[in-house]
Design a protein around this motif. Sequence first.
Motif, PDB file in Angstrom:
ATOM      1  N   VAL A   7       0.854  -1.184   0.000  1.00  0.00           N
ATOM      2  CA  VAL A   7       0.000   0.000   0.000  1.00  0.00           C
ATOM      3  C   VAL A   7       0.889   1.234   0.000  1.00  0.00           C
ATOM      4  N   HIS A   9       0.630   4.623   0.827  1.00  0.00           N
ATOM      5  CA  HIS A   9       0.600   5.856   1.599  1.00  0.00           C
ATOM      6  C   HIS A   9       0.541   5.554   3.090  1.00  0.00           C
ATOM      7  N   SER A  10       1.403   6.169   3.854  1.00  0.00           N
ATOM      8  CA  SER A  10       1.414   5.989   5.305  1.00  0.00           C
ATOM      9  C   SER A  10       0.278   6.757   5.933  1.00  0.00           C
ATOM     10  N   SER A  11      -0.345   6.213   6.961  1.00  0.00           N
ATOM     11  CA  SER A  11      -1.481   6.856   7.611  1.00  0.00           C
ATOM     12  C   SER A  11      -1.129   7.477   8.947  1.00  0.00           C
ATOM     13  N   THR A  18      -6.533  -2.035  12.743  1.00  0.00           N
ATOM     14  CA  THR A  18      -6.543  -1.763  11.313  1.00  0.00           C
ATOM     15  C   THR A  18      -7.890  -2.151  10.725  1.00  0.00           C
ATOM     16  N   ARG A  48      -5.808   2.688  11.701  1.00  0.00           N
ATOM     17  CA  ARG A  48      -5.197   2.574  10.370  1.00  0.00           C
ATOM     18  C   ARG A  48      -6.286   2.097   9.427  1.00  0.00           C
ATOM     19  N   VAL A  50      -7.095   1.065   5.407  1.00  0.00           N
ATOM     20  CA  VAL A  50      -6.652   0.750   4.055  1.00  0.00           C
ATOM     21  C   VAL A  50      -7.910   0.555   3.209  1.00  0.00           C
ATOM     22  N   ILE A  64      -6.705   9.835   0.734  1.00  0.00           N
ATOM     23  CA  ILE A  64      -5.313  10.063   1.127  1.00  0.00           C
ATOM     24  C   ILE A  64      -5.212  11.291   2.028  1.00  0.00           C
ATOM     25  N   GLU A  69      -4.774   4.730   3.517  1.00  0.00           N
ATOM     26  CA  GLU A  69      -3.954   4.118   2.481  1.00  0.00           C
ATOM     27  C   GLU A  69      -4.889   3.543   1.431  1.00  0.00           C
TER      28      GLU A  69
END
Length: 408
Positions: A7, A9-11, A18, A48, A50, A64, A69
């Motif tokens: 994935v 992009h860091s969150s 998650t 987190r 995704v 984003i 992510e």
Amino acid sequence: MSAADAVPHSSGAQSGWTVLAAHPGAELFGSDRMLRESVAGLREAGARVVVAVPSAGPLIDELIALGAEVVIAPTLVLRKALLRPSGWLRLIRETFRGLGSAWRIARRVRPDVLYVSTITIPLWPVVARLRGIPAVSHVHEAEASASRIVNRLLYLPHLLSDGVLVNSRFSQATIRRALPRLAARSEVVLNGVAGPHRPDLPRTTPEGALRVLYMGRLSPRKGPDLVISAAALLAGEGIAVDVTLVGDVFPGYEWFRDELHAQASATPDQVSVTFAGFQPDVWSYVAATDVVVVPSRIDEPFGNTAVEAVLGLRPVVVADTSGLREAAGSYPTAWLVPVDQPSAISAELKAIAESWADVRAELAGSRAEALRRHAPESYRATVRHHIERAAPSRSEVGAAAVRRGSRR
């Protein structure tokens, strides 16, 4: 980015749990905006998040920006064409491809909960059950007029989810007719609809041409052609009308856009039709209009656009059907009209213009009630509560992650 890739992009800081959210598209129409609000609520709690989507689109940048992510990966999205015999081969192919993709994403992300946004992505509850991941399905679709067998097939995979949210009582009743067991487990969560912070009242008098706005998909079922027809009828009575259509077609429906342009070209001189295309921010168009029209021909699970009109301090004419009735029926500045009758739309538009001062005086009260019912903050908190309830308790999150890791 493929499902096999990391994935991208860091969150940021996380709270130790998650959520993997699956969604069937990346545009910014009704269910897309609700997915964005759900993600916002989870991110506010420090989760987190995704999000798996099958294609690129404007929704991705919004997600984003929230710190989520995003993974772009193939998935099975049920469309009516796939349910016809001519689409069965493609259905089988996309099922196997989607199963593999979903399995790999779940293995990589290792979520504590799977949030399935809409019923059109039926493989995700199956993958969640096979991998032992708690799942919550969020139903944003309802067609009471559809075949009971078809509806039953659409809803059936979501029996595998641990929780089921629906966006209206109409949606819940539609599920009940097709699959009572699922309806009994479902809970209604009204959509959180964001509006402008300080909308201006419409002009004091609708002098000159009456300004009419349509917002949404350009599709036969949504009925934008009815707005043009209603404007032509008003022109026949000597009333000038400026129509603005904000939205675009699904790929493959370009023929309908061509028909709308042809229809607009054939209207009387007193009618002006502007095709504004898709707009991620509609509020400048709402501010420039007198009346919003929501003319859907077929069942709608809810009516975000009708609520947006109310929040934007504009009167709204709404088809008297399904979730639209539920969304708009109790506001004094929303008028329900029979389905598929442009003459009824034109009559209501004329009546609104003729009683403009009285209508204008009611707009602030309608907005206050809409803010109370559909506050995005309340929606975010409620969806987050249901997702947290499906997850292992916070004290068990770490242990659950270890157990899932050992199975891989």
